[in-house]
Structure formats: C-alpha cells, structure tokens
Design an enzyme around this catalytic site. Structure first.
Site, short mmCIF file in Angstrom:
data_model
loop_
_atom_site.label_atom_id
_atom_site.label_comp_id
_atom_site.label_asym_id
_atom_site.label_seq_id
_atom_site.Cartn_x
_atom_site.Cartn_y
_atom_site.Cartn_z
N CYS A 167 30.27 -20.62 25.79
CA CYS A 167 30.02 -21.14 27.39
C CYS A 167 31.11 -21.76 27.92
O CYS A 167 32.16 -21.56 27.66
CB CYS A 167 28.66 -22.14 27.36
SG CYS A 167 28.98 -23.70 26.45
N ARG B 285 25.10 -25.16 25.45
CA ARG B 285 24.56 -23.94 25.29
C ARG B 285 25.17 -23.52 24.03
O ARG B 285 24.44 -23.26 22.84
CB ARG B 285 24.74 -23.01 26.23
CG ARG B 285 23.62 -23.21 27.76
CD ARG B 285 24.24 -22.42 28.58
NE ARG B 285 25.41 -22.82 29.32
CZ ARG B 285 25.95 -22.30 30.42
NH1 ARG B 285 25.35 -21.35 30.99
NH2 ARG B 285 27.28 -22.74 31.00
N ASP C 218 22.92 -23.24 32.62
CA ASP C 218 23.52 -24.26 31.89
C ASP C 218 22.70 -25.60 32.26
O ASP C 218 22.29 -26.10 33.37
CB ASP C 218 24.89 -24.53 32.58
CG ASP C 218 25.84 -25.73 32.11
OD1 ASP C 218 25.16 -26.27 30.96
OD2 ASP C 218 26.75 -25.59 32.30
#
Length: 140
Positions: A7, A13, A110
């Site tokens: 990410c 994440r 996100d």
C-alpha cells in the site's frame, strides 16, 4: 511462495492484509511493504487494535518496497495506482491488485485518518478478498 502486500505507507492496509493472510494460511510466506513507507515505523493504532481483537498473527514493522520485494513470487497491491507505480519501477514484476487477482474490480479504500469503524470495514473487505486469493493460490 513469497507474497508481499503493498500500500502507500505500510501502516494500515498492507500490514493488516499481511496479518490476515498469515492467520488464514501458513503454506505461503506473507510480508508487507509501502511505496512511501517510513522504514521500521509502527502500524496504525486502529490496524493494531483489530489485529489484537481478532487475535491475528502480528504484522511486521513498516518497510519501504524495494528491488528485493519486486522479485517476490506475487505482489498484491491495494490500488491500481500502486500497481502502476510498481510496474513503472520494475516492469518484470508479477503484480496485481488484490481485487483484480480474485476476479473483481476496484481498489481497497485507504482507511487512514478514519475512525475505528472505517478500519473495521477495511478489515472485513480485506478478509473477504484474501480468503479468495488464498483459495485461488491453493487450487494452483
């Protein structure tokens, strides 16, 4: 087989994905990295809280995606933008978005800056697609 989740900052994440995957399967080696990560930094408070509450495997500290990561067997990104960034830097890498690898479309949003509920939604979304990913890998 070595699989790295990627990410942006490797705080929300991707470490959560790493932790989920490690908890679902011990047949593969899972790690995580960020395209713009602070090397050795902690994961987000809410991601850590979910890992503890769900009794998941611990995630590694924040790590900057590098050339060694680009050579892993499978690179799984959270967004198409992450995938494009890696492909531009390392054209021969085996990279897919998580949703793409499982036959779906779109990005994993996100949760950075969101409240615990936003992180929990991300956790459930990641769990769903990681289970599909592991089933696909196990079938091959």
């Amino acid at each position: 087989m070595e699989i790295v989740f990627v990410c942006t900052g490797n705080t929300c994440r991707s470490p959560l994905a790493e932790s989920i995957a490690k908890s679902m399967n011990n047949q593969f080696q899972f790690s995580s990295a960020g395209l713009f990560a602070y090397e050795g930094g902690p994961i987000s408070r809410n991601s850590e809280r979910i890992i503890q509450e769900e009794q998941l495997a611990p995630a590694t500290l924040s790590h900057q995606f590098d050339e060694a990561d680009s050579r892993k067997d499978l690179i799984i990104t959270m967004t198409n933008g992450h995938k494009a960034h890696i492909k531009a830097m390392y054209p021969n890498s085996n990279v897919y978005t998580l949703k793409e690898y499982t036959g779906a479309q779109g990005d994993i949003i996100d949760p950075y800056g969101g409240d615990y509920g936003v992180y929990l939604n991300t956790y459930h979304e990641l769990s769903h697609y990681i289970e599909k990913m592991i089933n696909k890998l196990s079938d091959n």
